[in-house]
Design a protein around this motif. Structure first.
Motif, PDB file in Angstrom:
ATOM      1  N   ASP A 116       0.830  -1.211   0.000  1.00 59.18           N
ATOM      2  CA  ASP A 116       0.000   0.000   0.000  1.00 59.18           C
ATOM      3  C   ASP A 116       0.865   1.262   0.000  1.00 59.18           C
ATOM      4  O   ASP A 116       0.622   2.197  -0.771  1.00 59.18           O
ATOM      5  N   LYS A 120       1.226   4.244  -2.999  1.00 54.27           N
ATOM      6  CA  LYS A 120       0.989   5.661  -2.721  1.00 54.27           C
ATOM      7  C   LYS A 120       2.220   6.501  -3.040  1.00 54.27           C
ATOM      8  O   LYS A 120       2.116   7.589  -3.628  1.00 54.27           O
ATOM      9  N   GLU A 121       3.391   6.007  -2.652  1.00 53.19           N
ATOM     10  CA  GLU A 121       4.623   6.764  -2.866  1.00 53.19           C
ATOM     11  C   GLU A 121       4.923   6.923  -4.360  1.00 53.19           C
ATOM     12  O   GLU A 121       5.346   7.989  -4.808  1.00 53.19           O
ATOM     13  N   SER A 123       2.653   6.833  -6.807  1.00 47.33           N
ATOM     14  CA  SER A 123       1.614   7.726  -7.343  1.00 47.33           C
ATOM     15  C   SER A 123       1.951   9.197  -7.102  1.00 47.33           C
ATOM     16  O   SER A 123       1.703  10.041  -7.961  1.00 47.33           O
ATOM     17  N   LYS A 124       2.532   9.489  -5.949  1.00 49.56           N
ATOM     18  CA  LYS A 124       2.893  10.882  -5.621  1.00 49.56           C
ATOM     19  C   LYS A 124       4.040  11.407  -6.490  1.00 49.56           C
ATOM     20  O   LYS A 124       4.227  12.624  -6.566  1.00 49.56           O
TER      21      LYS A 124
END
Length: 127
Positions: A116, A120-121, A123-124
């Motif tokens: 997870d 997220k990392e 995507s950023k």
């Protein structure tokens, strides 16, 4: 998550080969650790340091084209043919009990959380 495998799919803004995606992220500090390119059978994947032989975060390209905007970040066994053979042998010797380590225990849960976090990392990064 089903049967010890957790997968998060991501889509990048640009198309990448697995090697060019690695080049784009190789110097980024991830919660899961430092990424590396790993040969796994006929495929090349991006891996992060394994928590144990049954829990490692992988990044794989989706589809059959050379480049893609779709990648899967997943929890799996430690990559590499030698590691796969070792895990299969241990699973065979223990009549399948060894394989439950990928579904149970602290490292299994931690690896799910790292999948997870990695999704997220990445995507950023707006790749």
């Amino acid at each position: 998550m089903a049967l010890g495998v957790k997968i998060k799919n991501i889509k990048t803004n640009n198309s990448y080969t697995i090697e060019s995606l690695y080049e784009a992220i190789k110097d980024v500090e991830f919660t899961a650790g430092k990424p590396s390119l790993t040969k796994h059978g006929a495929a090349t994947i991006i891996t992060f340091p394994a928590l144990d032989s049954q829990n490692q975060v992988w990044i794989m390209k989706s589809g059959f084209s050379k480049e893609s905007q779709k990648f899967s970040i997943q929890k799996s066994e430690e990559a590499g043919l030698g590691n796969t053979a070792k895990n299969m042998a241990l699973d065979s010797l223990t009549n399948g009990i060894f394989g439950f380590g990928s579904m149970l225990g602290g490292n299994a849960k931690k690896c799910e959380q790292l999948v997870d976090a990695t999704a997220k990392e990445i995507s950023k990064l707006n790749l």
